[in-house]
Every structure is written in structure tokens, then in C-alpha cells.
Scaffold this motif. Structure first.
Motif, PDB file in Angstrom:
ATOM      1  N   GLY A 221       0.814  -1.213   0.000  1.00  0.00           N
ATOM      2  CA  GLY A 221       0.000   0.000   0.000  1.00  0.00           C
ATOM      3  C   GLY A 221       0.845   1.258   0.000  1.00  0.00           C
ATOM      4  O   GLY A 221       0.541   2.234  -0.707  1.00  0.00           O
TER       5      GLY A 221
ATOM      6  N   LEU B  58       2.504   1.646  -3.505  1.00  0.00           N
ATOM      7  CA  LEU B  58       1.537   2.094  -4.512  1.00  0.00           C
ATOM      8  C   LEU B  58       1.171   3.565  -4.320  1.00  0.00           C
ATOM      9  O   LEU B  58       0.972   4.301  -5.299  1.00  0.00           O
ATOM     10  CB  LEU B  58       0.271   1.229  -4.438  1.00  0.00           C
ATOM     11  CG  LEU B  58       0.394  -0.207  -4.965  1.00  0.00           C
ATOM     12  CD1 LEU B  58      -0.876  -1.001  -4.674  1.00  0.00           C
ATOM     13  CD2 LEU B  58       0.696  -0.210  -6.460  1.00  0.00           C
ATOM     14  N   LYS B  59       1.098   3.981  -3.052  1.00  0.00           N
ATOM     15  CA  LYS B  59       0.756   5.378  -2.783  1.00  0.00           C
ATOM     16  C   LYS B  59       1.832   6.316  -3.301  1.00  0.00           C
ATOM     17  O   LYS B  59       1.538   7.405  -3.833  1.00  0.00           O
ATOM     18  CB  LYS B  59       0.550   5.564  -1.280  1.00  0.00           C
ATOM     19  CG  LYS B  59       0.059   6.960  -0.910  1.00  0.00           C
ATOM     20  CD  LYS B  59      -0.211   7.062   0.581  1.00  0.00           C
ATOM     21  CE  LYS B  59      -0.736   8.454   0.942  1.00  0.00           C
ATOM     22  NZ  LYS B  59      -1.006   8.570   2.394  1.00  0.00           N
TER      23      LYS B  59
ATOM     24  N   TYR C  68       1.472   5.826  -7.378  1.00  0.00           N
ATOM     25  CA  TYR C  68       0.198   6.234  -7.993  1.00  0.00           C
ATOM     26  C   TYR C  68      -0.630   6.998  -6.951  1.00  0.00           C
ATOM     27  O   TYR C  68      -1.695   6.544  -6.521  1.00  0.00           O
ATOM     28  CB  TYR C  68      -0.587   5.016  -8.481  1.00  0.00           C
ATOM     29  CG  TYR C  68       0.193   4.120  -9.412  1.00  0.00           C
ATOM     30  CD1 TYR C  68       0.408   4.482 -10.741  1.00  0.00           C
ATOM     31  CD2 TYR C  68       0.722   2.916  -8.958  1.00  0.00           C
ATOM     32  CE1 TYR C  68       1.131   3.662 -11.599  1.00  0.00           C
ATOM     33  CE2 TYR C  68       1.438   2.085  -9.810  1.00  0.00           C
ATOM     34  CZ  TYR C  68       1.640   2.469 -11.128  1.00  0.00           C
ATOM     35  OH  TYR C  68       2.348   1.649 -11.962  1.00  0.00           O
TER      36      TYR C  68
ATOM     37  N   ASP D 180      -4.415   7.771  -7.734  1.00  0.00           N
ATOM     38  CA  ASP D 180      -5.268   6.697  -8.254  1.00  0.00           C
ATOM     39  C   ASP D 180      -6.367   6.378  -7.230  1.00  0.00           C
ATOM     40  O   ASP D 180      -6.076   6.113  -6.055  1.00  0.00           O
ATOM     41  CB  ASP D 180      -4.422   5.446  -8.530  1.00  0.00           C
ATOM     42  CG  ASP D 180      -5.211   4.385  -9.277  1.00  0.00           C
ATOM     43  OD1 ASP D 180      -6.153   3.817  -8.680  1.00  0.00           O
ATOM     44  OD2 ASP D 180      -4.878   4.129 -10.447  1.00  0.00           O
TER      45      ASP D 180
ATOM     46  N   VAL E 238      -6.001   3.013  -5.390  1.00  0.00           N
ATOM     47  CA  VAL E 238      -4.926   3.052  -4.394  1.00  0.00           C
ATOM     48  C   VAL E 238      -5.411   3.758  -3.130  1.00  0.00           C
ATOM     49  O   VAL E 238      -5.130   3.329  -2.004  1.00  0.00           O
ATOM     50  CB  VAL E 238      -3.671   3.739  -4.973  1.00  0.00           C
ATOM     51  CG1 VAL E 238      -2.618   3.937  -3.876  1.00  0.00           C
ATOM     52  CG2 VAL E 238      -3.096   2.918  -6.109  1.00  0.00           C
ATOM     53  N   GLN E 239      -6.148   4.868  -3.336  1.00  0.00           N
ATOM     54  CA  GLN E 239      -6.698   5.588  -2.179  1.00  0.00           C
ATOM     55  C   GLN E 239      -7.677   4.703  -1.401  1.00  0.00           C
ATOM     56  O   GLN E 239      -7.693   4.711  -0.165  1.00  0.00           O
ATOM     57  CB  GLN E 239      -7.389   6.863  -2.654  1.00  0.00           C
ATOM     58  CG  GLN E 239      -6.434   7.916  -3.200  1.00  0.00           C
ATOM     59  CD  GLN E 239      -7.157   9.133  -3.738  1.00  0.00           C
ATOM     60  OE1 GLN E 239      -8.381   9.162  -3.817  1.00  0.00           O
ATOM     61  NE2 GLN E 239      -6.389  10.144  -4.136  1.00  0.00           N
TER      62      GLN E 239
ATOM     63  N   ASN F 143      -5.722   2.161   0.654  1.00  0.00           N
ATOM     64  CA  ASN F 143      -5.119   2.758   1.850  1.00  0.00           C
ATOM     65  C   ASN F 143      -6.149   3.186   2.880  1.00  0.00           C
ATOM     66  O   ASN F 143      -5.817   3.377   4.050  1.00  0.00           O
ATOM     67  CB  ASN F 143      -4.226   3.935   1.450  1.00  0.00           C
ATOM     68  CG  ASN F 143      -2.884   3.485   0.901  1.00  0.00           C
ATOM     69  OD1 ASN F 143      -1.995   3.097   1.636  1.00  0.00           O
ATOM     70  ND2 ASN F 143      -2.749   3.506  -0.433  1.00  0.00           N
TER      71      ASN F 143
END
Length: 687
Positions: A317, A320-321, A324, A327, A330-331, A334
Motif C-alpha cells: 500500500g 503504490l501510494k 500512484y 489513483d 490506491v486511495q 489505503n
């Protein structure tokens, strides 16, 4: 032994209940022997013996029923002051208890054992016959029959087995436990019991009776009481009427044990309803379910795997944050992760709590052992226990039995002087042996302390040379404290004579081995002529801990958070200013203290030629000592699942004599982290 064809649930329930009661009786007997018991202590033992008798009779274990019945008879004479408690009586009590344990073991193993209960029953009967009149004359004013209240408490309390039998009856029925007291002069008591049961079958179902085989019991063995449990839709008055038609009944005691409607009736004078609520037995708010311990272990392993995946998911996570940031998926990921972390923590804590057991599970077995050893060694020993309620992981507690047994046996046999020798030294003729446990941060500390001879370092040096474990020249470079640790070597013993208690050199090496496997440490403090103290420090659990991950070169290490006091970052010129040598030893100036420095890379022989512009100092506490660990990089905190490597460390083993590592952990990305063992490092640093 005969056994009723009962469901396995009842069988297991009976075994567990009687085991707990036998252990509890042993503890109460020890209190009674030490003169600290009172009437309630005897009543408590009496009630438990009565429960064992009733439960074993229900299950059809005749030997246990017969012996517990005779034990109950002896207890009733003691309670009535007809027999005075002395060494002979106490030894008979303990022999009876040992025989009950042997019978219990045979039942548990489902094996046919030839156990002679006749000799111990004869011994009980001999005491009753020989001492009854003598003690009654010595204390005529104190002689009294058992109070009615005591009879009710003993006879009308349901055993766990009886509770289980009652729970299978439909809830619409009232269930009563009934105690019928017959006149002492009553004849053909078995016939009267048959008539009582026959009458009650007209208004309900009889769940159980005591004696269970009442039709075959002669008057000389029947006693004055007949007990039964009945399920019925009728009230107290109807039960009374059906019983009272039988002659030579002195009293009827009743207790409602399943909820029913209020019966607003006036009971006859010789009928008494026992219990606070007429609407039924008061039940605890907490409901328990029996679970196979293997299922708990499997659940713990699954939680461990979940923790590894959770940490890996958190790392994904975060990555990816960074890559991206905007995105929406992704949000969303998280946003979900904090809840997964919360659920994971709650799940871990709950499962961990199911594995925790109080130390009394093993502590309670030692008073009897110490008592018997002291008698065999002809020594006077006062045994004290503190911290029975201290909880520790079940996986650890099971491995502590042997180490503690060996230390306590050595204390009684080797540690204490005889009474005359103690008097000559100005000591109390009775030695004091103290076993205690306490929580210390995330560890459990167990101490075994005696006020005996202490350990003679000179005598140990002689034995070391005699056995060829070291040379005189090598020993000259060791302090007395270091020499004493040779007692943990296999085969080492200073005993002049070999006995069935000690002297064979097997014992303390078991202590060292078992404690090492548990990632614990054992320490000794002794003073010649004053006594010895063994200190065992163990982790609270072997399963999951929160740790700080450290990178040193290509290697990752884990340090339990519970050991860390403070972390400090040093840059550039700050390093030589803060770390310097005193007498050839590197120290770090921390809060006006000179704390010994351990460079993790150098300690573990990691070759790293990189130029560092910053270092991290971790102040670690172990026992009363503090160390400053110098490390290359801090990777952050996370939950780790500990995998022990104790079986693979040592001479001629897979990892050899590796020092300073207590276990490993698999991280979320599949890499390994080695868990730093501060206990081993402290010993190597002279701590």
C-alpha cells in the motif's frame, strides 16, 4: 473397574473435574498440615471428596467411589474433633490422594490397573478405630456432629457431570437435587431407597442417585443419606408427599437446580429448600466452551501467517501510494488498510489471551513435592509461593515443569543444612524456600530462593579440574561468579554420594537446555553460608511480538520493542564525540551515564566497507544493565512471528555455536530477520 457406557463428553468432563479436585485437595491438605487451616479448610476438603465420590459413583468407577467414601469418613471425624490431625493422619491423607491419582490415571488411559485400595482403606479404618475415643476424651467440649448447613453444602452442590446431565433435560421441567436423611436406626435402607425412587417415578424422571446401585447395598455400607436428582413438572410439595410416605425418614433437603416457576407453598417442618433463589440455580454471566488445545494452536499459527501478510499488504500500500498517489483504487486500498490493521490487532490479542495460563498450573504441584523431599532428607523446610496468578504463554508453561523441578529438588537436597547444623550457625532450624513469579515489562521473571548453604565456588573449581572440564590456569582467569556457571554442564555434580534424589549430574543441564529453548536466560546469585537465588527470565510469549527492524549490510535483525529504551541518530562529527573508549572499552555518553557500546556489524562479523555519514544508537535495557547498540539503518517497527532455532544451535548442530541470536522471523516480502538475543550478548559482555 466398571464404567458406565457414557458419552465421551461426560467422560472428559469427569476426568477434568476430578483432576482439579484432587489437586485442590492436595493444596488444602498442605495448608492443614502447616497449621494454617481452619474449619472451612476441612469443610472444603470434605466437599471435594464428596463430589469425587458422587461423580465417580455416577460414572461407575467403584474403586474411586469406595476410597473417596472412606476418605470422607475420616474427614468427618477430623471435622467433628474426634480425631486430631498429626503426622500419621496427614500421611494417610496424602497416601489416599496418591491412590486416587493413580486410579484417575488408569481411568484416563482407559487401562485396567491392579490398584490395591484395600491397604489404604484398612489404614483409614485403623485410624478411625484407634484414635476416635482417645481424641474425643481429650477434647470432649469441642466434639460436635457436622452442622446441617455443612451437610447441605457438600451434598446439594452439583458436580460438573451432574450439571451436564441436567442440561439435557427439557427446560420446561423443574430439576431438584434431593438429600434424604434416614434415621440411624432405620432397617433395610436399600428397600427404603427403592420405595422412594419408585414413588417419585410417578411424578418425574430420576436422573441419577447415590448410591447408584442402592438396591444391592447392605445397611452397614449404606450410610444415613440417600441422594437423587429428579426432573419433574410438579412442585416441592408433591416431591415431599411422595417421599414422606416412607417411614424412618429424619430430614429432607431440596435444591432447585433448573429454572422454573415460583412455588409459593408452605413447606413442612422437616423439609428445607436450600439455595438463595427458589427459581433455580444462579448462573455465572460468563459462558465457557471446551476447545481442543490443538485448535487453538492452529488458530495461533494462522494468526501468525495473517500478521505476515498484513505487514506485506501495508508495504504494498505504501509503495503504490508513492507511485500512484492520485489513483482512486490506491486511495481506497489505503483507506481499508487501517481497519485491517485494527482487526488484525484485536484478533491477535484475543487469540493470544486464550493461550495464557496462570503459573499456578505448575506452581501448585511443588508444595507436595517439597514436603515429601524434606521428609526423606530429614530436613525442615518452609516453602513459600508468590505470584501464582502471573500469566504466561501455555507453550512456555508446559516446558517449565522440568527446570523448576530440578532446581527445587537441588535446593532441598543440596541447598539446606540439617536442623542442628543450622542452629549451630545461628539460623532458624527450618529453612525457607521461596518460589515467586512476576511480570517485568514483556517478560516473566521466576525466582527460586533459599537461605541455605550457598554454592561453594572453591568446591566447584576442584570438581571442574577433577572432571577435566578446564585447567587450573584457565580457571584462575575466571571470577567465582563465572566458575559457578559450570554447574550447568552435563554430568556435573558436587554431591559426595549418589542417591535417588541427586548426585548423578543430570538436572541443571536440563534447566539450561530447556530455558534456552524458550529464548530465556537463567542467572545465579549466591553467597556462601547465606543462600542461593536462581533467576529465570522468559518472554511472555513465544509467538508474536512487536519489533524494531534493523539493517546491517545485507542482513536484517529484529529487536523486540520491549527491550528498547531510546533511539538516537548521530551524523558526521557527532559519532566520535559521543562514542569514545574508557579503559579499552567503547562507551556512549547517555544521560550522564557511560553505556557500553556494541557495534552490531562487528559483533556478528558482517563485512561492510561503505562510508557512513550517519549512525543510529539504540539504548537497550537488559535486567539492570544498559547497552548502546550501534547500527547502520532502522527499517521501522512491525509485528513479527518468532520461529525458535533453539534445537539447531550448539555443538555439532546445524548452526553451530551461534551467539546472540534467539530466533528468526519471516517478513512480508519473504526475507528473513534474525532476532537479537540480548541475554546472550549481555553474558558475553560480562553482564
Amino acid at each position: 473397574m466398571d464404567r458406565l457406557d457414557m458419552d465421551d463428553l461426560y467422560y472428559a468432563m469427569f476426568l477434568e473435574e476430578t483432576k482439579e479436585q484432587i489437586q485442590a485437595i492436595e493444596q488444602e491438605l498442605l495448608i492443614l498440615e502447616q497449621g494454617q487451616g481452619d474449619t472451612e479448610t476441612i469443610n472444603s476438603i470434605f466437599r471435594m471428596a464428596h463430589s469425587i465420590k458422587g461423580a465417580s459413583a455416577t460414572m461407575g468407577f467403584d474403586d474411586m467411589t469406595s476410597l473417596s467414601h472412606h476418605l470422607e469418613n475420616l474427614l468427618s471425624r477430623v471435622r467433628a474433633k474426634e480425631i486430631q490431625v498429626d503426622t500419621q493422619v496427614m500421611n494417610t491423607f496424602f497416601k489416599s490422594l496418591d491412590t486416587l491419582q493413580e486410579i484417575h490415571r488408569g481411568i484416563q488411559e482407559r487401562s485396567v490397573r491392579e490398584i490395591d485400595i484395600g491397604s489404604i482403606i484398612d489404614e483409614i479404618q485403623c485410624i478411625i478405630q484407634n484414635k476416635k475415643n482417645q481424641e474425643a476424651q481429650a477434647f470432649p467440649e469441642e466434639k460436635a456432629p457436622p452442622a446441617e448447613k455443612e451437610i447441605e453444602e457438600a451434598a446439594l452442590e452439583l458436580t460438573k457431570l451432574e450439571e451436564a446431565l441436567c442440561q439435557e433435560v427439557a427446560k420446561k421441567y423443574h430439576i431438584y437435587k434431593v438429600l434424604i436423611e434416614l434415621d440411624k436406626s432405620a432397617k433395610m435402607k436399600s428397600v427404603k431407597a427403592f420405595l422412594i425412587v419408585n414413588n417419585l417415578l410417578g411424578i418425574g424422571d430420576i436422573i441419577t442417585t447415590y448410591p447408584p446401585d442402592y438396591e444391592q447395598v447392605g445397611d452397614e455400607s449404606f450410610g444415613d443419606y440417600f441422594t437423587l436428582i429428579i426432573a419433574t413438572d410438579r412442585d416441592h410439595e408433591m416431591i415431599y408427599k411422595n417421599i414422606n410416605t416412607i417411614s424412618e425418614i429424619k430430614h429432607i433437603y431440596m435444591k432447585k437446580v433448573q429454572e422454573g416457576s415460583e412455588d409459593n407453598i408452605r413447606l413442612p417442618d422437616n423439609v428445607r429448600l436450600v439455595g438463595g433463589s427458589q427459581n433455580g440455580m444462579k448462573r455465572d454471566d460468563h459462558v465457557t466452551v471446551r476447545v481442543d488445545v490443538n485448535k487453538i494452536d492452529k488458530l495461533m499459527n494462522l494468526v501468525g501467517e495473517f500478521i505476515i501478510d498484513k505487514e506485506n499488504l501495508n508495504q504494498i500500500g505504501a509503495d503504490l501510494k508513492r507511485k500512484y498517489k492520485n489513483d482512486p483504487l490506491v486511495q481506497k486500498l489505503n483507506n481499508i488498510l487501517p481497519h485491517i490493521n485494527f482487526v488484525g490487532s484485536e484478533l491477535q490479542e484475543t487469540v493470544m489471551s486464550t493461550r495464557m495460563l496462570p503459573m499456578e498450573h505448575i506452581f501448585n504441584r511443588f508444595p507436595r513435592m517439597v514436603r515429601d523431599l524434606a521428609q526423606r532428607c530429614n530436613k525442615e523446610v518452609h516453602f513459600e509461593i508468590e505470584g501464582r496468578e502471573t500469566e504466561i504463554d501455555r507453550g512456555i508453561i508446559e516446558e517449565l515443569i522440568d527446570p523448576l523441578t530440578h532446581i527445587l529438588r537441588n535446593a532441598v537436597d543440596h541447598g539446606f543444612e540439617g536442623a542442628q547444623e543450622r542452629l549451630a550457625k545461628g539460623k532458624n532450624p527450618s529453612g525457607t524456600l521461596r518460589l515467586s513469579a512476576r511480570h517485568e515489562e514483556s517478560s516473566v521473571v521466576i525466582e527460586i530462593k533459599d537461605d541455605g548453604k550457598g554454592i561453594d565456588a572453591h568446591r566447584i573449581r576442584e570438581k571442574i579440574i577433577e572432571k577435566g572440564l578446564s585447567t587450573a590456569e584457565q580457571l584462575n582467569n575466571l571470577s567465582d561468579a563465572e566458575v559457578i556457571y559450570y554447574i550447568f554442564e552435563p554430568g556435573f555434580s558436587t554431591a559426595k554420594e549418589i542417591s535417588d534424589i541427586s548426585g548423578r549430574g543430570v538436572g541443571l543441564d536440563v534447566v539450561k537446555s530447556n530455558i534456552g529453548k524458550l529464548n530465556g536466560v537463567v542467572d545465579i546469585k549466591t553467597e556462601l553460608g547465606k543462600g542461593t537465588k536462581f533467576i529465570i527470565k522468559l518472554p511472555l510469549t513465544l509467538a508474536i511480538v512487536r519489533a524494531l527492524l534493523i539493517r546491517e549490510g545485507e542482513y536484517i535483525f529484529a529487536l523486540p520493542i520491549s527491550s528498547i529504551i531510546e533511539t538516537i541518530r548521530l551524523k558526521g562529527n557527532e559519532v566520535p564525540e559521543a562514542v569514545h573508549s574508557i579503559g579499552g572499552v567503547e562507551v556512549f555518553n547517555w544521560r550522564e551515564q557511560a553505556v557500553p557500546v556494541i557495534r552490531v556489524g562487528e559483533y556478528f562479523g558482517i563485512q561492510d566497507v561503505r562510508q557512513r555519514d550517519r549512525l543510529f544508537i539504540i539504548i537497550v535495557g537488559y535486567s539492570e544493565r544498559k547497552f548502546a547498540l550501534v547500527v547502520d539503518k532502522l527499517m521501522g517497527e512491525q509485528e513479527i512471528v518468532i520461529k525458535s532455532i533453539g534445537d539447531f544451535i550448539g555443538k555439532n548442530k546445524l548452526f553451530g555455536n551461534i551467539q546472540g541470536i534467539s530466533g528468526v522471523s519471516i517478513l512480508g516480502d519473504g526475507s528473513f530477520a534474525q532476532i537479537i538475543d540480548m541475554a546472550a550478548i549481555s553474558r558475553r559482555m560480562g553482564g
